[in-house]
Design an enzyme around this catalytic site. Structure first.
Site: not given
Ligand SMILES: C[S@@+](CC[C@H](N)C(=O)[O-])C[C@H]1O[C@@H](n2cnc3c(N)ncnc32)[C@H](O)[C@@H]1O
Length: 231
Positions: A61, A86, A136, A209, A211
């Site tokens: 994930e 993450e 994101d 989650t 989000f």
């Molecule tokens: C919009 S949040 C969604 C978090 C979770 N999946 C949810 O549904 O609540 C996007 C997550 O992706 C992580 N993220 C973005 N780019 C990443 C990368 N290149 N490697 C690891 N994590 C990343 C961010 O730190 C953030 O926690």
């Protein structure tokens, strides 16, 4: 816990890190739980390969945030190994605590840029499923280049799947979803299985989650994108 963003300096980041100081409590959680659950691949690049030696399916994930989905699925499938990646330390901290409280020994966590990990450390490794929930969205046009799921990264993700492996993406951004589907439909060797999996996921997907919760509050449409690698 180690991270070396310098090596990845020239790649546009798909995330923005806020340099807030960690509380003593969070530092203690990391100090105590990271050696049990975390993988320091920069120090031991074989640490990921070790979890593949157990000959069980491995589900990756990417961007698990606070880890709700990771924990939900790890509880459901005890004989499957989960690997979460993450960059957001407070999220990792929360997730470590939950993994420990739930006594789950089928989750390992990496603190690294997932793209950097896939390009440099995930060699000779194939996942059964790759989950990316609410990547994101970077909604402004000028920030689209920061979106993780561009064609080169989608190709990279597919390379890291076993044959019959599943790429599962969920987003509430219509433009992002449209673009991801356009890219995947163009690639030979993958098949859209969203409809086949829908009822299964509706049943199993009763997890929230942060989000997903935000999307529900905003009453946004949620797009479920599920593709199978066929060759
Ligand atoms: C919009 S949040 C969604 C978090 C979770 N999946 C949810 O549904 O609540 C996007 C997550 O992706 C992580 N993220 C973005 N780019 C990443 C990368 N290149 N490697 C690891 N994590 C990343 C961010 O730190 C953030 O926690």
């Amino acid at each position: 816990m180690n991270i070396n963003f310098q090596e990845n300096f020239f790649q546009i980041k798909t995330f923005r890190l806020r340099n807030r100081k960690l509380s003593v409590k969070k530092k203690n959680i990391i100090e105590f739980l990271w050696p049990l659950i975390g993988l320091n691949i920069a120090e031991d690049c074989n640490s990921v390969k070790k979890i593949f030696q157990k000959s069980v399916p491995v589900i990756l994930e990417i961007g698990f945030g606070f880890g709700e989905s990771l924990i939900h699925f790890a509880k459901l499938y005890k004989d499957v190994q989960f690997l979460g990646i993450e960059v957001y330390i407070p999220g990792i901290c929360f997730c470590l605590k939950k993994i420990y409280k739930n006594n789950l020994n089928n989750i390992k966590i990496i603190h690294l840029d997932a793209i950097f990990f896939l390009k440099n450390y995930a060699t000779n490794i194939s996942f059964s499923v790759i989950n990316i929930f609410f990547p994101d969205p970077w909604p402004k046009n000028k920030h689209y280049k920061r979106r993780m799921l561009q064609s080169n990264i989608i190709y990279l993700l597919l390379q890291k799947l076993i044959i019959q492996g599943i790429l599962h993406i969920v987003t509430d951004s219509a433009s992002y979803a449209k673009n991801i589907i356009k890219i995947l439909d163009y690639i030979s060797g993958v098949e859209c299985v969203t409809k086949d999996f829908q009822s299964y996921y509706l049943e199993k997907n009763n997890f929230f989650t942060r989000f997903k919760q935000k999307a529900n509050i905003k009453k946004s449409k949620i797009y479920e994108i599920i593709y199978k690698k066929v060759f």
